[in-house]
Design an enzyme around this catalytic site. Structure first.
Site, PDB file in Angstrom:
ATOM      1  N   THR A   1       1.183   4.745   5.452  1.00 33.67           N
ATOM      2  CA  THR A   1       0.715   3.579   6.210  1.00 33.67           C
ATOM      3  C   THR A   1       1.869   2.613   6.444  1.00 33.67           C
ATOM      4  OG1 THR A   1      -1.474   3.836   5.245  1.00 33.67           O
ATOM      5  CG2 THR A   1      -0.978   1.716   6.261  1.00 33.67           C
ATOM      6  N   GLY A   2       2.713   2.425   5.446  1.00 41.86           N
ATOM      7  CA  GLY A   2       3.871   1.544   5.596  1.00 41.86           C
ATOM      8  C   GLY A   2       4.817   2.019   6.681  1.00 41.86           C
TER       9      GLY A   2
ATOM     10  N   CYS B   1      -1.125  -4.634  -7.471  1.00 44.39           N
ATOM     11  CA  CYS B   1      -0.028  -3.889  -6.855  1.00 44.39           C
ATOM     12  C   CYS B   1       1.275  -4.036  -7.628  1.00 44.39           C
ATOM     13  CB  CYS B   1       0.159  -4.311  -5.404  1.00 44.39           C
ATOM     14  SG  CYS B   1       0.620  -6.044  -5.197  1.00 44.39           S
TER      15      CYS B   1
ATOM     16  N   GLU C   1       5.616  -3.484   0.547  1.00 45.55           N
ATOM     17  CA  GLU C   1       5.624  -3.105  -0.869  1.00 45.55           C
ATOM     18  C   GLU C   1       4.869  -1.791  -0.935  1.00 45.55           C
ATOM     19  OE1 GLU C   1       6.097  -2.470  -4.626  1.00 45.55           O
ATOM     20  OE2 GLU C   1       7.072  -4.186  -3.695  1.00 45.55           O
TER      21      GLU C   1
ATOM     22  N   GLY D   1       0.814  -1.210   0.000  1.00 46.99           N
ATOM     23  CA  GLY D   1       0.000   0.000   0.000  1.00 46.99           C
ATOM     24  C   GLY D   1       0.841   1.251   0.000  1.00 46.99           C
ATOM     25  N   GLY D   2       0.318   2.295   0.627  1.00 44.69           N
ATOM     26  CA  GLY D   2       0.936   3.615   0.597  1.00 44.69           C
ATOM     27  C   GLY D   2       2.076   3.795   1.586  1.00 44.69           C
TER      28      GLY D   2
END
Length: 158
Positions: free
Chosen positions: A12-13, A64, A30, A8-9
């Site tokens: 958030t990571g 993704c 990722e 994801g973004g």
């Protein structure tokens, strides 16, 4: 917990990584790398074009790991881009239930509008649309497969 895996973004990571560090957990992230495909001279030209199309348009590009960028060696650039655009224009859009369909719809009208916005922004910044003219949109939430060149990172959502 043995592993935290996230796709994801970036924001958030980062939060996940910080939380995982408190317990020293293994993390696999990722984070929106836009997955470049790198093309060098000396490759099987037709196979590489096919693979680039599959990477970009499999599941309407909504995975993704979609190949959202191409880095092509100068000596191949013009012929590669021309062939890629020609083949993208021939992709058959339709229902995922139709065996002749090569590319199904985007997930929603809102997502299609987002994609159209990226294309409009890229064109406003000087990108050239080589396939998938906006006037040739199909019904429902399909987006005609698009190819462009000279796209900035801001215009492509990176």
């Amino acid at each position: 917990m043995d592993l935290i895996s996230f796709t994801g973004g970036l924001a958030t990571g980062e939060a996940i990584m910080a939380a995982a560090a408190r317990g020293v957990r293994r993390v696999a992230l990722e984070l929106g790398g836009k997955n470049p495909n790198i093309v060098f001279d000396g490759t099987d030209f037709d196979t590489v074009v096919d693979n680039a199309l599959t990477a970009a348009f499999l599941h309407s590009g909504q995975v993704c790991s979609a190949g959202a960028r191409l880095i092509v060696q100068d000596s191949l650039h013009d012929s590669f881009v021309a062939e890629l655009a020609a083949r993208a224009d021939r992709i058959r859009l339709g229902s995922g239930l139709d065996p002749d369909t090569e590319c199904g719809p985007l997930i929603s009208a809102a997502h299609r509008a987002k994609v159209e916005g990226h294309i409009s922004q890229a064109r406003a910044q000087g990108a050239e649309l080589l396939a998938g003219e906006p006037g040739r949109l199909s019904p429902r939430w399909h987006r005609v497969s698009s190819c462009g060149r000279r796209c900035s990172a801001a215009a492509t959502g990176t």
